[in-house]
Each structure stands twice: as structure tokens, then as C-alpha cells.
Design a protein around this motif. Sequence first.
Motif, PDB file in Angstrom:
ATOM      1  N   GLU A 152       0.829  -1.209   0.000  1.00 53.31           N
ATOM      2  CA  GLU A 152       0.000   0.000   0.000  1.00 53.31           C
ATOM      3  C   GLU A 152       0.866   1.264   0.000  1.00 53.31           C
ATOM      4  OE1 GLU A 152      -4.029  -1.622   2.289  1.00 53.31           O
ATOM      5  OE2 GLU A 152      -2.564  -0.406   3.380  1.00 53.31           O
ATOM      6  N   ARG A 153       1.903   1.271   0.815  1.00 54.58           N
ATOM      7  CA  ARG A 153       2.747   2.469   0.943  1.00 54.58           C
ATOM      8  C   ARG A 153       3.482   2.776  -0.359  1.00 54.58           C
ATOM      9  NH1 ARG A 153       5.348   0.753   4.776  1.00 54.58           N
ATOM     10  NH2 ARG A 153       7.289   0.130   3.742  1.00 54.58           N
ATOM     11  N   ASN A 154       4.028   1.744  -1.001  1.00 50.65           N
ATOM     12  CA  ASN A 154       4.803   1.967  -2.220  1.00 50.65           C
ATOM     13  C   ASN A 154       3.920   2.319  -3.413  1.00 50.65           C
ATOM     14  OD1 ASN A 154       7.917   1.206  -1.943  1.00 50.65           O
ATOM     15  ND2 ASN A 154       6.755  -0.139  -0.574  1.00 50.65           N
ATOM     16  N   LEU A 155       2.735   1.708  -3.501  1.00 47.38           N
ATOM     17  CA  LEU A 155       1.854   2.021  -4.626  1.00 47.38           C
ATOM     18  C   LEU A 155       1.305   3.441  -4.529  1.00 47.38           C
ATOM     19  CD1 LEU A 155      -0.227  -1.248  -5.244  1.00 47.38           C
ATOM     20  CD2 LEU A 155       1.710  -0.375  -6.547  1.00 47.38           C
ATOM     21  N   GLN A 156       1.010   3.891  -3.320  1.00 49.02           N
ATOM     22  CA  GLN A 156       0.441   5.227  -3.154  1.00 49.02           C
ATOM     23  C   GLN A 156       1.440   6.334  -3.498  1.00 49.02           C
ATOM     24  OE1 GLN A 156      -1.016   4.991   0.857  1.00 49.02           O
ATOM     25  NE2 GLN A 156      -3.020   4.194   0.239  1.00 49.02           N
ATOM     26  N   LYS A 157       2.715   5.984  -3.615  1.00 45.41           N
ATOM     27  CA  LYS A 157       3.722   6.965  -4.020  1.00 45.41           C
ATOM     28  C   LYS A 157       3.720   7.199  -5.524  1.00 45.41           C
ATOM     29  CE  LYS A 157       6.956   5.774  -0.270  1.00 45.41           C
ATOM     30  NZ  LYS A 157       8.305   5.207   0.023  1.00 45.41           N
ATOM     31  N   GLU A 158       3.112   6.258  -6.272  1.00 48.43           N
ATOM     32  CA  GLU A 158       3.151   6.338  -7.731  1.00 48.43           C
ATOM     33  C   GLU A 158       2.112   7.325  -8.256  1.00 48.43           C
ATOM     34  OE1 GLU A 158       5.385   4.778  -9.602  1.00 48.43           O
ATOM     35  OE2 GLU A 158       6.296   3.830  -7.840  1.00 48.43           O
ATOM     36  N   ASP A 159       2.460   8.001  -9.336  1.00 46.11           N
ATOM     37  CA  ASP A 159       1.530   8.922  -9.987  1.00 46.11           C
ATOM     38  C   ASP A 159       0.379   8.135 -10.613  1.00 46.11           C
ATOM     39  OD1 ASP A 159       3.088  11.089  -9.329  1.00 46.11           O
ATOM     40  OD2 ASP A 159       4.247  11.032 -11.208  1.00 46.11           O
ATOM     41  N   GLY A 160      -0.819   8.630 -10.439  1.00 50.92           N
ATOM     42  CA  GLY A 160      -1.993   8.001 -11.031  1.00 50.92           C
ATOM     43  C   GLY A 160      -2.704   7.034 -10.110  1.00 50.92           C
ATOM     44  N   ILE A 161      -2.109   6.687  -8.968  1.00 48.50           N
ATOM     45  CA  ILE A 161      -2.760   5.796  -8.006  1.00 48.50           C
ATOM     46  C   ILE A 161      -3.602   6.643  -7.055  1.00 48.50           C
ATOM     47  CG2 ILE A 161      -2.449   4.106  -6.166  1.00 48.50           C
ATOM     48  CD1 ILE A 161      -1.646   3.009  -8.834  1.00 48.50           C
ATOM     49  N   VAL A 162      -4.910   6.395  -7.048  1.00 47.89           N
ATOM     50  CA  VAL A 162      -5.827   7.165  -6.196  1.00 47.89           C
ATOM     51  C   VAL A 162      -5.938   6.538  -4.814  1.00 47.89           C
ATOM     52  CG1 VAL A 162      -8.177   8.047  -5.950  1.00 47.89           C
ATOM     53  CG2 VAL A 162      -7.106   7.942  -8.220  1.00 47.89           C
ATOM     54  N   SER A 163      -6.189   5.228  -4.770  1.00 46.93           N
ATOM     55  CA  SER A 163      -6.318   4.532  -3.483  1.00 46.93           C
ATOM     56  C   SER A 163      -5.944   3.069  -3.652  1.00 46.93           C
ATOM     57  CB  SER A 163      -7.743   4.646  -2.925  1.00 46.93           C
ATOM     58  OG  SER A 163      -8.658   3.978  -3.769  1.00 46.93           O
ATOM     59  N   VAL A 164      -5.499   2.471  -2.546  1.00 41.70           N
ATOM     60  CA  VAL A 164      -5.088   1.059  -2.555  1.00 41.70           C
ATOM     61  C   VAL A 164      -5.677   0.375  -1.327  1.00 41.70           C
ATOM     62  CG1 VAL A 164      -3.170  -0.572  -2.566  1.00 41.70           C
ATOM     63  CG2 VAL A 164      -2.915   1.652  -3.691  1.00 41.70           C
ATOM     64  N   LEU A 165      -6.352  -0.745  -1.549  1.00 42.18           N
ATOM     65  CA  LEU A 165      -6.870  -1.568  -0.456  1.00 42.18           C
ATOM     66  C   LEU A 165      -6.408  -3.003  -0.689  1.00 42.18           C
ATOM     67  CD1 LEU A 165     -10.544  -0.368   0.135  1.00 42.18           C
ATOM     68  CD2 LEU A 165      -8.614  -0.162   1.701  1.00 42.18           C
ATOM     69  N   VAL A 166      -5.667  -3.551   0.269  1.00 41.39           N
ATOM     70  CA  VAL A 166      -5.137  -4.908   0.140  1.00 41.39           C
ATOM     71  C   VAL A 166      -5.719  -5.780   1.245  1.00 41.39           C
ATOM     72  CG1 VAL A 166      -3.067  -6.344   0.076  1.00 41.39           C
ATOM     73  CG2 VAL A 166      -2.998  -4.023  -0.857  1.00 41.39           C
ATOM     74  N   ALA A 167      -6.257  -6.943   0.873  1.00 40.94           N
ATOM     75  CA  ALA A 167      -6.795  -7.913   1.837  1.00 40.94           C
ATOM     76  C   ALA A 167      -5.810  -9.066   1.959  1.00 40.94           C
ATOM     77  CB  ALA A 167      -8.160  -8.420   1.384  1.00 40.94           C
ATOM     78  N   LEU A 168      -5.242  -9.242   3.155  1.00 43.18           N
ATOM     79  CA  LEU A 168      -4.193 -10.243   3.364  1.00 43.18           C
ATOM     80  C   LEU A 168      -4.708 -11.660   3.157  1.00 43.18           C
ATOM     81  CD1 LEU A 168      -1.357 -11.079   4.299  1.00 43.18           C
ATOM     82  CD2 LEU A 168      -2.175 -10.928   6.659  1.00 43.18           C
ATOM     83  N   MET A 169      -5.798 -12.033   3.862  1.00 44.12           N
ATOM     84  CA  MET A 169      -6.280 -13.408   3.809  1.00 44.12           C
ATOM     85  C   MET A 169      -6.820 -13.774   2.436  1.00 44.12           C
ATOM     86  SD  MET A 169      -5.474 -14.580   6.674  1.00 44.12           S
ATOM     87  CE  MET A 169      -6.174 -16.179   6.339  1.00 44.12           C
ATOM     88  N   ALA A 170      -7.467 -12.825   1.774  1.00 41.78           N
ATOM     89  CA  ALA A 170      -8.022 -13.099   0.444  1.00 41.78           C
ATOM     90  C   ALA A 170      -6.946 -13.053  -0.627  1.00 41.78           C
ATOM     91  CB  ALA A 170      -9.127 -12.100   0.117  1.00 41.78           C
ATOM     92  N   GLY A 171      -5.823 -12.393  -0.315  1.00 43.63           N
ATOM     93  CA  GLY A 171      -4.754 -12.266  -1.300  1.00 43.63           C
ATOM     94  C   GLY A 171      -5.156 -11.413  -2.487  1.00 43.63           C
ATOM     95  N   LYS A 172      -5.959 -10.369  -2.219  1.00 43.86           N
ATOM     96  CA  LYS A 172      -6.463  -9.525  -3.300  1.00 43.86           C
ATOM     97  C   LYS A 172      -6.208  -8.055  -2.992  1.00 43.86           C
ATOM     98  CE  LYS A 172     -10.149 -12.713  -4.632  1.00 43.86           C
ATOM     99  NZ  LYS A 172     -11.608 -12.934  -4.696  1.00 43.86           N
ATOM    100  N   ALA A 173      -6.137  -7.273  -4.055  1.00 44.64           N
ATOM    101  CA  ALA A 173      -5.962  -5.827  -3.913  1.00 44.64           C
ATOM    102  C   ALA A 173      -6.966  -5.114  -4.803  1.00 44.64           C
ATOM    103  CB  ALA A 173      -4.544  -5.418  -4.292  1.00 44.64           C
ATOM    104  N   GLU A 174      -7.571  -4.074  -4.253  1.00 44.64           N
ATOM    105  CA  GLU A 174      -8.502  -3.230  -5.010  1.00 44.64           C
ATOM    106  C   GLU A 174      -7.842  -1.864  -5.174  1.00 44.64           C
ATOM    107  OE1 GLU A 174     -12.620  -0.916  -4.062  1.00 44.64           O
ATOM    108  OE2 GLU A 174     -12.553  -3.046  -3.511  1.00 44.64           O
TER     109      GLU A 174
END
Length: 506
Positions: free
Chosen positions: A24-46
Motif C-alpha cells: 500500500e505504501r509503495n503504490l500510493q507513491k506512484e503517480d496516477g494511483i488514487v487509493s489502494v486496499l489490500v486484503a491479506l487473507m483473500a490475497g487480493k488488492a482493489e
Amino acid sequence: RATSEKCFLQITGMTCASCVSTIERNLQKEDGIVSVLVALMAGKAEIKYKPEFIQPLEIAQLIQNLGFEATIIEDHAETEGNVELLITGMTCASCVHNIESKLMRTNGVFYASVALATCKAHIQFDPEITGPRDIIKIIEEIGFHASVARRVPNAHNLDHKKEIQQWRKSFLCSLLFGIPVLILMIYMLIPAGEHRGTMVLEQNLIPGLSILNLLFFVLCTFVQFLGGWYFYVQAYKSLKHKTANMDVLIVLATTIAYVYSCVILMVAIIEKAEKSPVTFFDTPPMLFVFIALGRWLEHIAKSKTSEALAKLISLQATEATVVTVGPDHSIIREEQVAVELVQRGDIVKVVPGGKFPVDGKVIEGSSMADESLITGEAMPVTKKPGSTVIAGSINAHGSVLVNATHVGNDTTLAQIVKLVEEAQMSKAPIQQLADKFSGYFVPFIIIISTVTLIVWITIGFINFDVIQKYFPVSNFIKSWILVLGYLLVLLTYLLCVGFDVATWQI
């Protein structure tokens, strides 16, 4: 202004909350990324992004550069919000149409299906736009009452007490009369000697009926209709639905053994035979004892597994305090709602000693959280603004305000429950083979037994000398009784093969 879009990624290689934080921290530094939500147990990211600056494939590559495997999820059905509602006040198909059409016109609702017979509605929605509370409000605005169909642990098909009690009763009843049968069977194994015919149990009470066969008959009758009652019930239900399972085969074998033994005993009594015939009264009690024991132990094992799952579900909080906050995080209004009605983006207040109802991030206050029931961490974990919290963990001290990021089936606890359920439902390859084989096994046994009987009947009518060659008795009726007896032995033997199949399934 550039519009944002949403993509979903499957991420493997995450082992702890630190991995989630890193992504989450590294993706939010990138241009064009609005929001990041990562679910550990599901292994998914929105991830919400601006397509003018970055594309999903580039996002996946950024995650891979961090040391994780990431693939784009093409089917978004599993990432949508789902809710099941109980709706009262519907009287006809027109009511169903009104609700469905109203919901489908609502922004953020993808799918709505209402069943009049069950008074239930299944709705899929975009959690970024709407949520269960908004949907319920829309339904109530058109004159109906709606509530979330709650998932109660006790109503989760996890209670096996009734089945355990039934099979325990069946086993003990079969065992009570089965032990004397076993003793009599051991008695029958005593080598024949000069005085065997003069032994007490071998003596006839009346011509054709010995004391031994009378005891067998009495004991077997009790087992057949008391200990075997639940087998008859299960077999009836199976035949009622035009299927044949192992219960049908068990009932068939034991009933034939019992009826055959009664018939041959009656024939011996009518003919006033000097010696009482050999019967199969010992077969049903032994079969019922071991099968009922297996069923009893099976349901005990299922109960223990289900109990663990029920305890996991019970960790979930039942209610949440949703608050409205001002610019300085001051609380303007509080509202107690069911945890199923908490929506993404809600601000939830958690008091000391309370459970965190959702996964989220602390925005106000500091505390210590006991996450041992979820993560196994023995020591309380410090929570301060920016820290993530896990649904089901306990707030040790200090009130905190939490911004809900994962709600409903997306929480860590819900994902753990889902993984346990999937593990219970999954089958090993050998079990899948056994299931497939058992589907054809019972009809095959019945067919082969019937064919064997027809063949012997045909041989008997064509040339009866063949029957007498293999079953050397003088009487015609006795010959056919012996034929049926050997068919019963075949059926019982094949039934034992069926027990091997059942063992594979366990």
C-alpha cells in the motif's frame, strides 16, 4: 479532471500485515494511483487509478518489483459487494417487480433478485458507491420492510447434536443385543465332537426350532427394528428421491438375511425337521453394530470440526457504533447498527473492551488491541492513528475512531472462515474417485445379485440336476432355499466391499 477507474489484482507471497503495508505504501507513491486496499487473507488488492497515468499491467509489475506475484483479475464478480436481505410486506409478483426495478435503477447496484416464496433478496453492488444501509433505505421508501439475513453460528448447519444422539442410540441398542449374538457366534465355532448334538443350545424346543435359533431370532428382531430404525429412515428418504445410497444396500442385505432366516426356520418347523437349519440371524446385528459405530464417530468428528468453525464465526461483533464526525474529528452523531450494515468509509467508534467490528485504520485515539484470537500474537498490539485493526480483535483500553476499509465478507475474519469452509468442502483425488465409484456401486450390486438369482432359476427350470449337484439336498424347496442363502452370502460380501469404499471417503 481525469476520471478514475478500478482494477483488482490477485497477490501471492504476502505473509503478514507488514507485507500489506509495504504494498500500500509503495503504490500510493506512484503517480496516477488514487487509493489502494489490500486484503491479506483473500490475497487480493482493489486499486483505483487514473488510466491517463498508469495501467493495471504496470501496477502488477510494480507489485512484482516488490517481491510478490501479482495477476489481474478479469472476473470482478467476486470483488463486488453482496448482501442477502429479508423483505416483509410482499404479497404478489408485482411487489417483487417493483423492488427489483427500483434497485436496478439505483446507482451502484449491479444485480437484484427477489424471491417471493422465501421473502429473500440477493443484491450485488459497488461498495464504493452504495451499501446495505442505503439499499435497505431504498426498499423501505417504497413501502416494504427489509433487514439483513444474519449468519447465526447455530444456524450454520454446524449443529450435529441430533445426529450424534440418533446414531449413539442406534449403536448402543445394536450393541446391547449384539454382544449376546457375538457370544452365541463364538459358541457355534466350538469344534463339532461326539457330544455336540447333546449340547443344551443345540436341542430342539419343537421339531425344527432349536434353542440357539430361537435366541438368535429374538435378539436379531430387536436389533433389526430398533437399532436399524434410522437406517430404514435414511433408505426410505433415498428411495423417495429415486436414488440408491449405502443405506439402501445395508437395509437390503440385513432385511433379506432376516426374512430368509425366518422363512427357512418356518419351513423347518412345518416339515418337523429333526435338526434346526443354519440361519443368518447373526448377520444383521453385527452389521448394524459396526456401521452405527462408524456413523456415530463420523458425526462426532464433524461436530468437532464444525464447533471450531462456529467459534470463529462467533468472534465477529454483532453491532457497531457508526459516528458522524466534524472537521476536527469531533463526534456529531452516534448510531448503533448491525455489523452487516456497516459500509466502507464509515467511521466506527470502538470503546474499551469492545470488539473491532470491521477491518480499518485508526484515525483518532490510541489504544492496545488484543489480536491473539486472530493472529496468535500473545502481547497486545499498540494502535494509534494510521494503524490497521482487524475485525474480531478486542480493544483493550482507550476509545478509538476507525475508518472502515474492509467490511462484511471482505474482513480478515470472514476470509479465515471462508478458507476453513473451503478446506472442509475440498476433496482429495482418492475421495473424488470413491464418490464417483459409490454412485454406481449400489445399483451394480443390486443388478449383479438379481442377475445371479435369475441365472440360477433359469438353470433350475432347464436342468434341475445341476441345482442338486451344487446344492445336494433331496427336497426341491430346500434346494431353492439354499440357492437364496448363497445369494445372500454374495450380497453381504459385496456389502462389505462397500464398507471399504466408505472408508476411502472418510
